[in-house]
Design a protein around this motif. Structure first.
Motif, PDB file in Angstrom:
ATOM      1  N   GLU A   1      21.977  16.997   9.985  1.00  0.00           N
ATOM      2  CA  GLU A   1      20.638  16.797   9.425  1.00  0.00           C
ATOM      3  C   GLU A   1      19.574  17.336  10.380  1.00  0.00           C
ATOM      4  O   GLU A   1      18.582  17.948   9.946  1.00  0.00           O
ATOM      5  N   LEU A   2      19.743  17.084  11.667  1.00  0.00           N
ATOM      6  CA  LEU A   2      18.810  17.652  12.647  1.00  0.00           C
ATOM      7  C   LEU A   2      18.810  19.175  12.572  1.00  0.00           C
ATOM      8  O   LEU A   2      17.755  19.811  12.638  1.00  0.00           O
ATOM      9  N   LEU A   3      19.964  19.742  12.412  1.00  0.00           N
ATOM     10  CA  LEU A   3      20.088  21.194  12.330  1.00  0.00           C
ATOM     11  C   LEU A   3      19.444  21.734  11.055  1.00  0.00           C
ATOM     12  O   LEU A   3      18.831  22.805  11.050  1.00  0.00           O
ATOM     13  N   ALA A   4      19.567  20.988   9.959  1.00  0.00           N
ATOM     14  CA  ALA A   4      18.980  21.424   8.694  1.00  0.00           C
ATOM     15  C   ALA A   4      17.462  21.449   8.758  1.00  0.00           C
ATOM     16  O   ALA A   4      16.808  22.275   8.121  1.00  0.00           O
ATOM     17  N   VAL A   5      16.889  20.548   9.549  1.00  0.00           N
ATOM     18  CA  VAL A   5      15.424  20.473   9.652  1.00  0.00           C
ATOM     19  C   VAL A   5      14.867  21.592  10.528  1.00  0.00           C
ATOM     20  O   VAL A   5      13.915  22.281  10.157  1.00  0.00           O
ATOM     21  N   ASP A   6      15.459  21.789  11.709  1.00  0.00           N
ATOM     22  CA  ASP A   6      14.891  22.710  12.689  1.00  0.00           C
ATOM     23  C   ASP A   6      15.614  24.046  12.801  1.00  0.00           C
ATOM     24  O   ASP A   6      15.092  24.990  13.395  1.00  0.00           O
ATOM     25  N   GLY A   7      16.832  24.132  12.274  1.00  0.00           N
ATOM     26  CA  GLY A   7      17.596  25.361  12.393  1.00  0.00           C
ATOM     27  C   GLY A   7      18.293  25.523  13.723  1.00  0.00           C
ATOM     28  O   GLY A   7      19.085  26.447  13.909  1.00  0.00           O
ATOM     29  N   LYS A   8      17.994  24.634  14.672  1.00  0.00           N
ATOM     30  CA  LYS A   8      18.643  24.672  15.980  1.00  0.00           C
ATOM     31  C   LYS A   8      18.514  23.296  16.623  1.00  0.00           C
ATOM     32  O   LYS A   8      17.693  22.464  16.193  1.00  0.00           O
ATOM     33  N   LEU A   9      19.330  23.037  17.615  1.00  0.00           N
ATOM     34  CA  LEU A   9      19.213  21.790  18.370  1.00  0.00           C
ATOM     35  C   LEU A   9      19.750  21.991  19.774  1.00  0.00           C
ATOM     36  O   LEU A   9      20.538  22.896  20.035  1.00  0.00           O
ATOM     37  N   GLU A  10      19.300  21.135  20.681  1.00  0.00           N
ATOM     38  CA  GLU A  10      19.746  21.163  22.064  1.00  0.00           C
ATOM     39  C   GLU A  10      20.510  19.888  22.362  1.00  0.00           C
ATOM     40  O   GLU A  10      20.212  18.824  21.803  1.00  0.00           O
ATOM     41  N   VAL A  11      21.499  20.002  23.247  1.00  0.00           N
ATOM     42  CA  VAL A  11      22.376  18.877  23.536  1.00  0.00           C
ATOM     43  C   VAL A  11      21.589  17.657  24.015  1.00  0.00           C
ATOM     44  O   VAL A  11      21.777  16.542  23.521  1.00  0.00           O
ATOM     45  N   GLU A  12      20.706  17.851  24.976  1.00  0.00           N
ATOM     46  CA  GLU A  12      19.978  16.723  25.561  1.00  0.00           C
ATOM     47  C   GLU A  12      19.107  16.021  24.519  1.00  0.00           C
ATOM     48  O   GLU A  12      19.072  14.794  24.438  1.00  0.00           O
ATOM     49  N   GLY A  13      18.415  16.812  23.715  1.00  0.00           N
ATOM     50  CA  GLY A  13      17.555  16.216  22.693  1.00  0.00           C
ATOM     51  C   GLY A  13      18.346  15.482  21.634  1.00  0.00           C
ATOM     52  O   GLY A  13      17.962  14.386  21.195  1.00  0.00           O
ATOM     53  N   ALA A  14      19.455  16.075  21.202  1.00  0.00           N
ATOM     54  CA  ALA A  14      20.293  15.424  20.196  1.00  0.00           C
ATOM     55  C   ALA A  14      20.899  14.140  20.732  1.00  0.00           C
ATOM     56  O   ALA A  14      21.003  13.131  20.023  1.00  0.00           O
ATOM     57  N   ALA A  15      21.297  14.162  22.015  1.00  0.00           N
ATOM     58  CA  ALA A  15      21.867  12.965  22.622  1.00  0.00           C
ATOM     59  C   ALA A  15      20.849  11.829  22.649  1.00  0.00           C
ATOM     60  O   ALA A  15      21.179  10.665  22.370  1.00  0.00           O
ATOM     61  N   ALA A  16      19.603  12.156  22.976  1.00  0.00           N
ATOM     62  CA  ALA A  16      18.564  11.132  23.004  1.00  0.00           C
ATOM     63  C   ALA A  16      18.283  10.594  21.608  1.00  0.00           C
ATOM     64  O   ALA A  16      18.104   9.378  21.418  1.00  0.00           O
ATOM     65  N   THR A  17      18.243  11.488  20.625  1.00  0.00           N
ATOM     66  CA  THR A  17      17.952  11.064  19.246  1.00  0.00           C
ATOM     67  C   THR A  17      19.040  10.149  18.699  1.00  0.00           C
ATOM     68  O   THR A  17      18.756   9.140  18.039  1.00  0.00           O
ATOM     69  N   LEU A  18      20.293  10.486  18.985  1.00  0.00           N
ATOM     70  CA  LEU A  18      21.410   9.720  18.432  1.00  0.00           C
ATOM     71  C   LEU A  18      21.889   8.615  19.363  1.00  0.00           C
ATOM     72  O   LEU A  18      22.808   7.864  19.005  1.00  0.00           O
ATOM     73  N   ALA A  19      21.273   8.522  20.551  1.00  0.00           N
ATOM     74  CA  ALA A  19      21.591   7.460  21.512  1.00  0.00           C
ATOM     75  C   ALA A  19      23.062   7.488  21.937  1.00  0.00           C
ATOM     76  O   ALA A  19      23.740   6.457  21.979  1.00  0.00           O
ATOM     77  N   VAL A  20      23.558   8.683  22.232  1.00  0.00           N
ATOM     78  CA  VAL A  20      24.918   8.845  22.760  1.00  0.00           C
ATOM     79  C   VAL A  20      24.839   9.778  23.960  1.00  0.00           C
ATOM     80  O   VAL A  20      23.793  10.364  24.251  1.00  0.00           O
ATOM     81  N   SER A  21      25.953   9.960  24.652  1.00  0.00           N
ATOM     82  CA  SER A  21      25.953  10.779  25.860  1.00  0.00           C
ATOM     83  C   SER A  21      25.947  12.270  25.512  1.00  0.00           C
ATOM     84  O   SER A  21      26.451  12.676  24.462  1.00  0.00           O
ATOM     85  N   PRO A  22      25.390  13.099  26.398  1.00  0.00           N
ATOM     86  CA  PRO A  22      25.442  14.547  26.190  1.00  0.00           C
ATOM     87  C   PRO A  22      26.869  15.075  26.056  1.00  0.00           C
ATOM     88  O   PRO A  22      27.118  16.011  25.292  1.00  0.00           O
ATOM     89  N   ALA A  23      27.822  14.464  26.793  1.00  0.00           N
ATOM     90  CA  ALA A  23      29.216  14.908  26.700  1.00  0.00           C
ATOM     91  C   ALA A  23      29.761  14.697  25.295  1.00  0.00           C
ATOM     92  O   ALA A  23      30.507  15.538  24.776  1.00  0.00           O
ATOM     93  N   THR A  24      29.380  13.584  24.668  1.00  0.00           N
ATOM     94  CA  THR A  24      29.818  13.320  23.285  1.00  0.00           C
ATOM     95  C   THR A  24      29.240  14.354  22.335  1.00  0.00           C
ATOM     96  O   THR A  24      29.939  14.867  21.452  1.00  0.00           O
ATOM     97  N   ILE A  25      27.967  14.678  22.529  1.00  0.00           N
ATOM     98  CA  ILE A  25      27.328  15.680  21.668  1.00  0.00           C
ATOM     99  C   ILE A  25      28.006  17.035  21.838  1.00  0.00           C
ATOM    100  O   ILE A  25      28.242  17.755  20.850  1.00  0.00           O
TER     101      ILE A  25
END
Length: 265
Positions: free
Chosen positions: A12-36
């Motif tokens: 869903e994040l990708l559908a909105v912006d067309g791109k995403l970064e690991v650190e930002g996605a990790a913060a948004t989903l409240a999981v570790s960067p390694a998981t992302i």
């Protein structure tokens, strides 16, 4: 948060912006960067995105979420829309359904309305509804219910939406007559009309409108004013729009002026 929930969130994040970064996605989903990172690698293996250094980008210019991930978006709105559409359909009608999450919910709403109707259908000697669809998932859900007569088009399956498309699909639709066509769409514009992302799906949806006496659009308000690549038809072919209460008043007024009955739920 389960893997399925994380994947849905990432897509869903990708559908909105067309791109995403690991650190930002990790913060948004409240999981570790390694998981992302692991999730993005697995999604890339399934060709649902393109992995980049530090993140990911959408797979293709006109990125479209596969049906199984889109189903988690605007869930309550789609359920209300589906119920309202089911209210508009009359027993005995031949109903055309294209593919998509909202039309899938319409099929489910119809099946709930006819629960326990198998015996009544047998007694009356005919189905409670005849459903003509090019969507494999809709056909599979309704085929086990004897109160429905299911007509499935042929064609080539699109994995993103489970829709059958192509000349074989057109061949079947050219041989049937529909009372109502219920369409899920990707964009509704007061000037350009009704649109979807892919030209092959647009051609099938257009044919559904041509074979039907009445056309109902079933789509949430996020699609209002949006444009997509392939045009299905003009607003003159649409009789009713069923959407949620988030529709802009000016947009609703313009559609009403175009002769469309707008039902917001």
């Amino acid at each position: 948060m389960s893997k399925q929930e994380r994947w849905s969130g990432l897509l869903e994040l990708l559908a909105v912006d067309g791109k995403l970064e690991v650190e930002g996605a990790a913060a948004t989903l409240a999981v570790s960067p390694a998981t992302i990172r692991r999730d993005l690698d697995e999604l890339a293996e399934q060709q649902l995105l393109v992995r980049t250094r530090g993140g990911a980008i959408a797979h293709g210019v006109s990125y479209e979420l596969p049906l199984r991930y889109k189903s988690s978006r605007q869930v309550s709105e789609k359920l209300r829309i589906a119920s309202a559409v089911a209210d508009l359909l009359t027993r005995g009608e031949v109903v055309g359904l294209n593919g998509g999450t909202t039309t899938t919910e319409v099929a489910r709403a119809l099946s709930l309305r006819t629960s326990g109707g198998a015996e009544r259908a047998e007694n009356t000697g005919g189905p409670m509804y005849t459903v003509v669809t090019n969507a494999l998932n809709i056909a599979s859900e309704l085929a086990v219910r004897p109160q429905f007569k299911i007509v499935v088009t042929g064609g080539v399956a699109r994995p993103q939406t489970y829709e059958l498309v192509g000349p074989l699909t057109q061949g079947v639709l050219n041989q049937v007559v529909l009372d109502v066509a219920v369409l899920g769409v990707d964009g509704v514009d007061p000037e350009l009309g009704v649109m979807t992302h892919h030209e092959d799906e647009a051609g099938i949806s257009r044919l559904l409108t041509e074979r039907a006496r009445k056309v109902i659009l079933a789509t949430d308000s996020s699609k209002m004013g949006k444009r997509a690549f392939a045009r299905i038809c003009g607003l003159d072919r649409v009789d009713v729009l069923v959407t949620d209460s988030g529709i802009d008043r000016d947009m609703a007024a313009r559609l009403t002026d175009a002769g469309i009955e707008v039902i917001s739920v």
